[in-house]
Design an enzyme around this catalytic site. Structure first.
Site, short mmCIF file in Angstrom:
data_model
loop_
_atom_site.label_atom_id
_atom_site.label_comp_id
_atom_site.label_asym_id
_atom_site.label_seq_id
_atom_site.Cartn_x
_atom_site.Cartn_y
_atom_site.Cartn_z
N ASP A 109 0.85 -1.35 -0.13
CA ASP A 109 0.08 -0.02 -0.09
C ASP A 109 0.74 1.22 0.00
OD1 ASP A 109 -2.39 1.37 0.05
OD2 ASP A 109 -3.47 0.37 1.61
N ASP A 135 -9.49 3.72 -3.75
CA ASP A 135 -10.41 2.65 -3.23
C ASP A 135 -11.81 2.36 -3.69
OD1 ASP A 135 -7.99 2.22 -1.67
OD2 ASP A 135 -9.02 2.09 0.26
#
Length: 678
Positions: free
Chosen positions: A176, A235
């Protein structure tokens, strides 16, 4: 993965790289060294992810909740085998954030949370491997991960962490982008690539490398020699507007995808409950046409038969997993009617007819337009109905709102063994006033090279409804291009509540050489409506036909609070407070039945004061299919602007709010004092 949605649009923490960070164990190589590596494709990447990875990730269904633990992960592995998902191609069982303790041990090593994973990660990996599956893990290219707790990130610890992952038996790393301290993205992700390469050399365990930097640094332009897949967007959320936005951002990136290097538009939301099954089929269809990774994001222990049916559709999965590795390309996209075609290794084309709009649409293309060579006829397989047909070259369907028809078309010499494809259509979705007959015309068209014989058509409605054919519903034969049109009357019983109701149009027919009759089905939505009152009424007090919203529901006579119904505040624009109106969040659309009896819509519109200086929106009024008025982009710094539209003769009026073109959050658009005159 980033933190769950809040009312701010960014969830990462970016600071300044400190000298102390560079002294941590496993420090990143110099920028010069990183540059040197960029042009080399590492040996460890050869043969990895030659088709898009398929598996599971817990984040979308659990976040950091207590149900995310060893028992869940092993249970998912069990279900992969029991439900046939493993045999369908799913293989990775991936852990997301919150698997570790918040601090490293005295040796700087990561420590699995003993409550969630009492036997450790290696034991879980062993369990998953014993099922013939693979285990994935998560960390961030920063000092901490993305959860609010902030577990240890790998920045400055790349080689140590990669070594632990390989020793544990990890097969997949999601890396991430949170708390990245402002370090150049390519440098951070190259360092972990090199750390994984070293770990693989020591242990012999190759690890698929998923770069999750949200598309901020255009990884499609540089990451093909770094990882096997890279996130192209921020996201996903379990709602139509989020999935649609991500889909549109990922579609243009088709040239960058291929075996071992995939565009990743984020995990699947199928089955999490925020969309309809029709929308979830679109989600799964379009991810497959885009050759996207298929990572299940719902808790399979709670999955419905419908969810499992979508996720295990092998015809659709075969499109995603085709070894040629082409991402589908947009053929056309006019007015929300999308045609996306994917070249397949066997020379066929997978074709998605995708309807972005809120009403059924006819979407059509041809075999030539999607890249197939000229042929007398083609075999067309409907990948959701699992049926084969022949077509003379037209690929067409009436696609439901937010739906996708996915077919595979090939110039197969055995086409004549299949019945002709037929297209079912209607002249719209009927608007029904209870107790009054409404009219509807259906059309069945032969798209095949052979004739549809002994055709019969029926239309049925809910229990208690009356449906009558007013013209012929049968035909002896339909030649190529021939059509049967049938006029129907549809009556809902007195007292039927307003809302949407399904009508089912069915066609049955035979064909030369066919041993059984073929069938076609189309679901038509009928809306039971109430005629508008005479005079001038506040729209916040009238029933609407439908309402969609960016966040939370559309609110009556308050602002939009983004979450549950009724959480808004008094509508306030430019310091002026309004008692009546509609509170929305872009993108939004509210539809009213006006029955050709109304003349004018008026309102004062603007960004609600509750969102500070962040919102940008645009307001539009549509009369049937014509835009009757628009404001252009409005900001929070502007007072309420008047908008007025002549809607004389319109059967339906739509109030539309767009996000002003910048896709930012906080777009609270108010229709203050919105009125309808009839």
């Amino acid at each position: 993965m980033r933190q769950p949605h809040t009312r701010t649009s960014r969830r990462r923490v970016v600071g300044v790289l400190t000298a102390s960070l560079l002294t941590l164990g496993g420090a990143a190589p110099s920028v010069a060294v990183a540059q040197e590596h960029r042009t080399a494709s590492p040996a460890r990447a050869e043969g990895l992810a030659l088709t898009p990875p398929m598996g599971f990730n817990n984040w979308n269904s659990t976040h950091c909740g207590p149900e995310f633990n060893e028992s869940m992960v092993e249970g998912i592995a069990d279900l992969f085998v029991e439900k046939g998902l493993k045999s369908a191609g799913y293989q990775y069982v991936n852990l997301d954030d919150c698997w570790a303790l918040p601090a490293r041990d005295a040796d700087g090593k990561l420590v699995p949370d003993p409550v969630r994973f009492p036997r450790g990660i290696k034991a879980v990996a062993d369990y998953v491997h014993a099922k013939g599956l693979k285990l994935g893990i998560y960390t961030s290219a920063g000092t901490k991960t993305c959860s609010s707790t902030g577990f240890p990130g790998a920045l400055g610890h790349e080689y140590s962490d990669a070594g632990q992952f390989a020793d544990w038996g990890v097969d997949y790393l999601k890396y991430d982008n949170c708390n990245n301290q402002g370090v150049d993205a390519r440098q951070r992700y190259l360092t972990m690539r090199d750390a994984l390469t070293q770990a693989t050399a020591k242990t012999g365990r190759p690890i698929v490398y998923s770069i999750c930097e949200w598309g901020d640094n255009k990884p499609w332009e540089w990451a093909a020699g770094v990882g096997q897949l890279w996130r192209t967007t921020h996201d996903i959320q379990d709602k139509w507007s989020s999935m649609l936005s991500i889909l549109k951002k990922n579609l243009p990136l088709a040239p960058y995808a291929g075996p071992g290097h995939w565009n990743d538009p984020d995990m699947l939301e199928v089955g999490n409950g925020g969309m309809t099954d029709t929308e979830y089929r679109t989600h799964f269809s379009m991810w497959s046409v885009m050759a996207a990774p298929l990572l299940i994001g719902s808790d399979l222990r709670k999955a419905s038969p419908e969810t499992l049916g979508i996720l295990s559709n092998r015809d659709v999965i075969a499109v995603d997993q085709d070894p040629l590795g082409k991402q589908g390309s947009v053929i056309s996209s006019q007015d929300g009617r999308w045609v996306v075609a994917k070249e397949m290794k066997d020379g066929s084309r997978a074709v998605a007819l995708f309807n972005e709009t809120g009403t059924p649409q006819r979407i059509a293309t041809t075999a030539g337009a999607v890249g197939l060579p000229h042929a007398a006829a083609y075999t067309l397989r409907d990948l959701w109905q699992h049926r084969n047909y022949n077509t003379a070259g037209t690929i067409s369907a009436t696609v439901p709102a937010h739906g996708t028809v996915l077919v595979r078309v090939s110039p197969d010499r055995h086409w004549s063994q299949n019945p002709p494809a037929v297209e079912l259509a209607t002249d719209g979705s009927p608007l029904v006033v209870a107790g009054r007959p409404a009219t509807l015309t259906s059309t069945v068209t032969d798209l095949g090279r052979t004739s549809a014989r002994d055709l019969s058509v029926s239309l049925t409605g809910p229990e208690g409804w009356t449906v009558r054919a007013r013209s012929s519903a049968r035909a002896h034969a339909l030649p190529t291009g021939g059509a049967l049109r049938t006029r129907w009357t549809v009556t809902a019983p007195q007292g039927t509540p307003t809302g949407s109701y399904d009508l089912t149009l069915r066609a049955g027919y035979g064909a030369a050489g066919a041993t059984a009759r073929a069938t076609g089905t189309l679901t038509v939505t009928a809306s039971v409506v109430v005629p508008p009152p005479s005079g001038t009424s506040y729209l916040g007090d009238l029933p609407w036909m439908s309402a969609t919203n960016g966040y939370g529901p559309v609110e009556r006579n308050t602002s939009n609070g983004e979450s549950a119904a009724g959480d808004g505040r008094p509508i306030t624009v430019g310091g002026a407070v309004y008692a009546k109106g509609l509170g929305t969040h872009a993108p939004s659309e509210v539809t009213y039945y006006t029955g050709k009896a109304c003349t004018k819509v008026t309102a004062d519109v603007g960004v609600d004061d509750e969102k500070g200086a962040k919102g940008t929106v645009s307001f539009e009024i549509w009369a049937d299919g014509t835009r009757a008025a628009s404001t252009g982009v409005l900001t929070n710094a502007m007072p309420a602007q008047p908008i007025s539209a002549d809607v004389t003769g319109a059967e339906v009026v739509r109030l539309v709010v767009t996000n002003g073109g910048d896709n930012t959050d906080s777009d609270h658009g108010d229709w203050a004092d919105a009125r309808l005159t009839c």
